[in-house]
Design a protein around this motif. Structure first.
Motif, PDB file in Angstrom:
ATOM      1  N   PHE A 117       5.551  11.624  -1.611  1.00 60.71           N
ATOM      2  CA  PHE A 117       5.605  12.575  -0.501  1.00 60.71           C
ATOM      3  C   PHE A 117       7.054  12.607  -0.022  1.00 60.71           C
ATOM      4  CE2 PHE A 117       1.476  10.532  -0.700  1.00 60.71           C
ATOM      5  CZ  PHE A 117       0.606  11.608  -0.698  1.00 60.71           C
ATOM      6  N   ALA A 118       7.779  13.633  -0.411  1.00 57.53           N
ATOM      7  CA  ALA A 118       9.207  13.730  -0.113  1.00 57.53           C
ATOM      8  C   ALA A 118       9.429  14.537   1.167  1.00 57.53           C
ATOM      9  CB  ALA A 118       9.954  14.372  -1.273  1.00 57.53           C
ATOM     10  N   TYR A 119      10.341  14.069   2.000  1.00 55.47           N
ATOM     11  CA  TYR A 119      10.653  14.723   3.263  1.00 55.47           C
ATOM     12  C   TYR A 119      12.133  15.096   3.298  1.00 55.47           C
ATOM     13  CZ  TYR A 119       6.159  12.747   4.641  1.00 55.47           C
ATOM     14  OH  TYR A 119       4.833  12.414   4.694  1.00 55.47           O
ATOM     15  N   VAL A 157      11.540  11.048  11.265  1.00 58.55           N
ATOM     16  CA  VAL A 157      11.125  10.317  10.065  1.00 58.55           C
ATOM     17  C   VAL A 157      10.046   9.306  10.415  1.00 58.55           C
ATOM     18  CG1 VAL A 157      11.887   8.718   8.258  1.00 58.55           C
ATOM     19  CG2 VAL A 157      13.320  10.663   8.874  1.00 58.55           C
ATOM     20  N   ALA A 158      10.207   8.634  11.559  1.00 56.84           N
ATOM     21  CA  ALA A 158       9.195   7.671  11.996  1.00 56.84           C
ATOM     22  C   ALA A 158       7.840   8.338  12.164  1.00 56.84           C
ATOM     23  CB  ALA A 158       9.633   7.008  13.304  1.00 56.84           C
ATOM     24  N   THR A 159       7.831   9.540  12.725  1.00 56.56           N
ATOM     25  CA  THR A 159       6.570  10.274  12.876  1.00 56.56           C
ATOM     26  C   THR A 159       5.945  10.579  11.521  1.00 56.56           C
ATOM     27  OG1 THR A 159       7.337  11.277  14.946  1.00 56.56           O
ATOM     28  CG2 THR A 159       5.519  12.367  13.810  1.00 56.56           C
ATOM     29  N   ASP A 160       6.763  11.011  10.563  1.00 57.07           N
ATOM     30  CA  ASP A 160       6.252  11.306   9.223  1.00 57.07           C
ATOM     31  C   ASP A 160       5.643  10.062   8.571  1.00 57.07           C
ATOM     32  OD1 ASP A 160       7.049  13.964   9.357  1.00 57.07           O
ATOM     33  OD2 ASP A 160       8.995  13.579   8.428  1.00 57.07           O
ATOM     34  N   ILE A 161       6.326   8.939   8.704  1.00 55.71           N
ATOM     35  CA  ILE A 161       5.835   7.700   8.083  1.00 55.71           C
ATOM     36  C   ILE A 161       4.523   7.259   8.725  1.00 55.71           C
ATOM     37  CG2 ILE A 161       6.325   5.235   7.749  1.00 55.71           C
ATOM     38  CD1 ILE A 161       9.323   6.043   7.555  1.00 55.71           C
ATOM     39  N   VAL A 162       4.472   7.300  10.047  1.00 58.19           N
ATOM     40  CA  VAL A 162       3.246   6.875  10.736  1.00 58.19           C
ATOM     41  C   VAL A 162       2.096   7.830  10.434  1.00 58.19           C
ATOM     42  CG1 VAL A 162       2.186   6.399  12.982  1.00 58.19           C
ATOM     43  CG2 VAL A 162       4.516   5.625  12.516  1.00 58.19           C
ATOM     44  N   ASP A 163       2.384   9.111  10.332  1.00 56.44           N
ATOM     45  CA  ASP A 163       1.345  10.069   9.918  1.00 56.44           C
ATOM     46  C   ASP A 163       0.750   9.670   8.571  1.00 56.44           C
ATOM     47  OD1 ASP A 163       1.524  11.689  12.150  1.00 56.44           O
ATOM     48  OD2 ASP A 163       2.835  13.173  11.206  1.00 56.44           O
ATOM     49  N   ARG A 164       1.616   9.292   7.644  1.00 55.52           N
ATOM     50  CA  ARG A 164       1.150   8.899   6.310  1.00 55.52           C
ATOM     51  C   ARG A 164       0.316   7.624   6.382  1.00 55.52           C
ATOM     52  NH1 ARG A 164      -0.011  12.052   2.855  1.00 55.52           N
ATOM     53  NH2 ARG A 164       1.859  13.216   3.453  1.00 55.52           N
ATOM     54  N   ILE A 165       0.708   6.688   7.236  1.00 57.79           N
ATOM     55  CA  ILE A 165      -0.050   5.445   7.401  1.00 57.79           C
ATOM     56  C   ILE A 165      -1.424   5.733   7.997  1.00 57.79           C
ATOM     57  CG2 ILE A 165      -0.129   3.256   8.687  1.00 57.79           C
ATOM     58  CD1 ILE A 165       2.967   3.204   8.390  1.00 57.79           C
ATOM     59  N   ASP A 212       0.825  -1.213   0.000  1.00 54.54           N
ATOM     60  CA  ASP A 212       0.000   0.000   0.000  1.00 54.54           C
ATOM     61  C   ASP A 212       0.856   1.259   0.000  1.00 54.54           C
ATOM     62  OD1 ASP A 212      -2.874  -1.029   0.386  1.00 54.54           O
ATOM     63  OD2 ASP A 212      -1.731  -2.131   1.891  1.00 54.54           O
ATOM     64  N   LEU A 213       1.997   1.186   0.633  1.00 53.58           N
ATOM     65  CA  LEU A 213       2.961   2.283   0.657  1.00 53.58           C
ATOM     66  C   LEU A 213       4.357   1.699   0.566  1.00 53.58           C
ATOM     67  CD1 LEU A 213       1.779   4.559   3.643  1.00 53.58           C
ATOM     68  CD2 LEU A 213       1.494   5.062   1.208  1.00 53.58           C
ATOM     69  N   ILE A 214       5.269   2.466  -0.021  1.00 58.94           N
ATOM     70  CA  ILE A 214       6.670   2.070   0.036  1.00 58.94           C
ATOM     71  C   ILE A 214       7.480   3.290   0.442  1.00 58.94           C
ATOM     72  CG2 ILE A 214       7.203   2.504  -2.419  1.00 58.94           C
ATOM     73  CD1 ILE A 214       8.861  -0.220  -2.163  1.00 58.94           C
ATOM     74  N   VAL A 215       8.433   3.079   1.328  1.00 57.68           N
ATOM     75  CA  VAL A 215       9.288   4.149   1.837  1.00 57.68           C
ATOM     76  C   VAL A 215      10.631   4.027   1.135  1.00 57.68           C
ATOM     77  CG1 VAL A 215      10.348   5.196   3.865  1.00 57.68           C
ATOM     78  CG2 VAL A 215       8.109   4.064   4.068  1.00 57.68           C
ATOM     79  N   LEU A 216      10.949   5.030   0.347  1.00 58.29           N
ATOM     80  CA  LEU A 216      12.164   5.013  -0.463  1.00 58.29           C
ATOM     81  C   LEU A 216      13.237   5.872   0.170  1.00 58.29           C
ATOM     82  CD1 LEU A 216      13.827   4.657  -3.139  1.00 58.29           C
ATOM     83  CD2 LEU A 216      12.536   6.618  -4.034  1.00 58.29           C
ATOM     84  N   ASN A 217      14.439   5.307   0.277  1.00 58.72           N
ATOM     85  CA  ASN A 217      15.600   6.157   0.536  1.00 58.72           C
ATOM     86  C   ASN A 217      16.736   5.741  -0.383  1.00 58.72           C
ATOM     87  OD1 ASN A 217      16.527   3.859   1.981  1.00 58.72           O
ATOM     88  ND2 ASN A 217      15.852   4.738   3.907  1.00 58.72           N
ATOM     89  N   SER A 218      17.613   6.692  -0.623  1.00 57.56           N
ATOM     90  CA  SER A 218      18.682   6.493  -1.599  1.00 57.56           C
ATOM     91  C   SER A 218      20.034   6.609  -0.921  1.00 57.56           C
ATOM     92  CB  SER A 218      18.587   7.535  -2.718  1.00 57.56           C
ATOM     93  OG  SER A 218      19.722   7.481  -3.556  1.00 57.56           O
TER      94      SER A 218
END
Length: 417
Positions: A392-394, A402-410, A361-367
């Protein structure tokens, strides 16, 4: 409702959450120490119990007698009081506190906190504290904006400490600029928000994987990766803080969980992680595959240490079971699946392909091309992509943020489902 702006966001001015809280106020040697008297009075007025720990130099700016009278507790400065034989245990203080507030925090004290120096009772208490820590810097503007001080403040943020940004105004040096410790009323307003936790995941059950896996070659060697588990553990704490029941399947990492709402299951190999994830997945509303699971494992595992020889060693590998793909295949109605993608090229394209292929449903990308992102560090820079390929880029942040941002999106996605 009025709002205040601090490092980390907007906070409403309401003094309702401090009653019964145990707060340690740490005071270091700054002219701003005079504000501690007002700060203590406000905290006590709101129902908090306050214990004061001063550095020896802080006594030159404000007397312990004044602070003891306001806090209604003895003031702690030294490890041992020869007058009455009391031993002041920094460990006990750290366990007692719901919050450690260091205000004022000088450049010297901030530098020692970052370096892990423990040469006074306040610093040993900081290093022992298991509670949230808030820091209110106070110094001259040149000291505050010096690269060393800014680096130290960023390191404290990466540790999860809250930085209450100083004000601009007239300073003790006669100069004018940023460096004045925030006013006590605003500090108390900030502290009250720390217990206004979002409980938007109450009743939800979360399964989360974190860390690396080790694929054994022989009794002393393995195939692994550089994952430390920090991102996954930060997510586990964030989910728990917001009311969820969390099952954390952790690979071999040197991290500890804090919240009692986290049930931790330790594994070593990809096979073990697969078994544990499949055991719990059907029970969970949200499944987050944050672990860096090995894609391959040795086909043959030696029971004894392989000795160095004259011939080359050929190691035959076979694929491990794909945890995310199997979760996608078994996905139940209403369940959310979130994956992670660490890429080095064609990042967004590869992340979307993984999202589609594994029914996420979501994927969290980092490079790995982004400085400060990826394995090992205390920061990360992510882009969250949904099934509509919205991105949604942070910015680069601490892994806790970052964890807060991801959980907000979930949470946003849950509300849509």
């Amino acid at each position: 409702m009025a709002f205040l702006v601090f490092s980390g966001g907007l906070f409403p001015i309401i003094f309702i959450m401090l009653k019964g809280k145990h707060i340690i106020l740490g005071i270091s040697g700054s002219i701003a120490a005079y504000k501690a008297a007002t700060l203590i009075r406000l905290l006590v007025k709101e129902g908090a119990e306050v214990k004061v720990v001063m550095t020896p130099l802080a006594k030159e700016f404000i007397t312990p007698l004044t602070l003891a009278t306001l806090s209604k507790n003895p003031i702690l400065v030294d490890f041992y009081n020869p007058e009455n034989g009391d031993w002041h245990s920094h460990v006990s203080l750290g366990l007692w506190a719901d919050l450690l507030l260091i205000a004022p925090a000088t450049a010297n004290t901030i530098g020692k906190m970052v370096a892990g120096i423990a040469d006074n009772l306040l610093l040993t208490t900081y290093l022992s504290a298991k509670c949230p820590v808030a820091v209110a810097p106070a110094m001259d503007l040149d000291m505050y904006r010096h690269p060393a001080t800014q680096r130290n403040l960023n390191v404290l943020k990466s540790y999860g400490n809250w930085i209450i940004e100083p004000e601009e105004g007239e300073l003790a040096s006669g100069l004018s600029g940023k460096g004045r410790m925030e006013e006590p009323e605003k500090i108390v307003a900030f502290l009250s928000t720390l217990w206004q936790e979002k409980k938007d995941l109450t009743g939800k059950k979360v399964l989360l994987t974190a860390g690396p896996t080790y694929e054994r070659i022989d009794p002393v060697r393995f195939i692994g990766n550089y994952s430390t588990g920090k991102m996954g553990f930060a997510l586990a704490e964030e989910f728990a803080a917001r009311g969820a029941e969390v099952i954390l399947i952790a690979g071999p990492v040197n991290l500890k969980t804090i919240s009692a709402a986290i049930r931790r299951v330790d594994v070593v190999s990809a096979g073990e992680m697969f078994e544990q994830v499949m055991q719990f997945a059907d029970q969970c509303d949200i499944v987050v595959s944050c672990a860096a699971v090995a894609d391959f494992t040795p086909k043959e595992k030696s029971g004894t240490k392989i000795k160095r020889g004259k011939m080359d060693l050929n190691l035959e590998l076979q694929p491990t079971q794909d945890i995310a793909a199997e979760l996608g295949r078994r996905k139940k109605a209403g369940q959310l699946l979130i994956g992670f993608a660490l890429e080095t090229d064609d990042e967004a394209c590869n992340a979307v392909l993984k999202l589609r292929k594994k029914n996420l449903d979501l994927i969290v990308l980092n490079s790995l091309r982004d400085k400060g992102a990826g394995f090992g560090g205390d920061t990360n820079k992510v882009t969250v992509i949904d099934r509509k390929e919205q991105q949604f880029a942070y910015d680069l942040k601490s892994k806790q943020e970052v964890a807060t941002d991801i959980v907000d999106r979930i949470v946003d996605l849950l509300q849509v489902k």
